[in-house]
Design an enzyme around this catalytic site. Sequence first.
Site, PDB file in Angstrom:
ATOM      1  N   GLN A 209      -0.352  13.492  -0.466  1.00 29.62           N
ATOM      2  CA  GLN A 209       0.989  13.671   0.092  1.00 29.62           C
ATOM      3  C   GLN A 209       1.459  15.083  -0.211  1.00 29.62           C
ATOM      4  O   GLN A 209       1.409  15.535  -1.361  1.00 29.62           O
ATOM      5  CB  GLN A 209       1.955  12.652  -0.521  1.00 29.62           C
ATOM      6  CG  GLN A 209       1.657  11.202  -0.171  1.00 29.62           C
ATOM      7  CD  GLN A 209       2.111  10.819   1.231  1.00 29.62           C
ATOM      8  OE1 GLN A 209       2.524  11.667   2.013  1.00 29.62           O
ATOM      9  NE2 GLN A 209       2.031   9.528   1.541  1.00 29.62           N
ATOM     10  N   CYS A 348       3.574   7.233   8.103  1.00 32.00           N
ATOM     11  CA  CYS A 348       3.998   8.606   8.416  1.00 32.00           C
ATOM     12  C   CYS A 348       4.309   8.750   9.894  1.00 32.00           C
ATOM     13  O   CYS A 348       4.598   9.857  10.367  1.00 32.00           O
ATOM     14  CB  CYS A 348       2.913   9.600   8.003  1.00 32.00           C
ATOM     15  SG  CYS A 348       1.343   9.387   8.879  1.00 32.00           S
TER      16      CYS A 348
END
Length: 389
Positions: A209, A348
Amino acid sequence: MQCDYFDAGACRSCTLMGVPEEVQVADAQQRVAALLPTVPHWLAPATGPAEGFRNRAKMVVSGTVEAPLLGILDGAGRGVDLVACGLYPPSVTAAMEPLRAFVTRAGLVPYDVPARRGELKHVHVTTNDDGELLVRFVLRSTESLPRVRKHLPWLLEQLPSVRVVSANLLPAHAALLEGDVEVPLTEQTRLPVRQGSVALLTRPQGFLQTNTDVAGQLYRQVAAWVDELAGAAHQPDDGAAPLQVWDLYCGAGGFALHVAGPGREVVGVETSEQAVAAARDAAAALGLDASRARFTAADATAWAEQQGAAPDVVVVNPPRRGLGDRLCAWLDGPAAEGGARHLVYSSCNPASLARDLEALPGWAPVRGRLFAMFPQTEHAEVLVQLTRR
């Protein structure tokens, strides 16, 4: 955030540059809620710094050996230098000039996209909160590898914060960031990056991330929800059966390692054997043996279909395309119905998340939370908790 590159029209990657952060977050929450109307309750969005937050820079190399540019390409394939981009922390921006000098010193010819010639395509830099660095050189071939090796001691002297260096081979003329072959150039091959309460071991080809602060909040939120779901029946040492949790698409183990602990049996599934090895090493560093945190290299869908029983909780963090029809069918079908009672979905891509929720009629959304993982853009990370209807 003020950006000279944006103001000069040199880079428009940050499409929301100049929009106040609170407006960006409020607009994102409105868009997500509209896409996911079945989520009955939204927690307050999770936010972090609006600049200096990206722990990874993927810089296109252009220009010449004598004057290399590190940044992006414009619409005509010409280089735009972005070494002072405000999205990156000081540890990354401070590395750019030594890396530029290394390109010249090692005679690495920048790849010319329109002409289809040259050797060095990208330089990737990853950092942790201690300012340590992982550096990758994405090359067209092995032609320049001897020169990279020859001059690497100079680079390590100039940048003592560098811990990992590798070369990636990308022979194809394609809009890709990396190829399949990775050549380690240092003894250390993984960089510890603490996100939340766990030090993840990121590798050159691994997923991480990019927003360390907000990613830590994401991992802690999932851990808190699983703690709630465990309840009194799964407290350690009370004689109850351990809570069983699957983390599908686990990467380097971010969710699994935050969820693991006494009274838990956690299994992480990921296609990359390197990521699985890194997750196992991180688990060992936390004192978690295989009975509490086990990781396996496999396709998440095929692996789930092969299991005889479903766990109490399934955590999924699929790529942008979403779960796909087969895994949705498994989660919604009789194989999972007999065991899995709770589903935690991190996405996402809210659009693919919305499609997957429609394909999961046997699951009812309970609550959701927006994570402002990508300031200055319309991209968003969304977490939704679901329960079996």
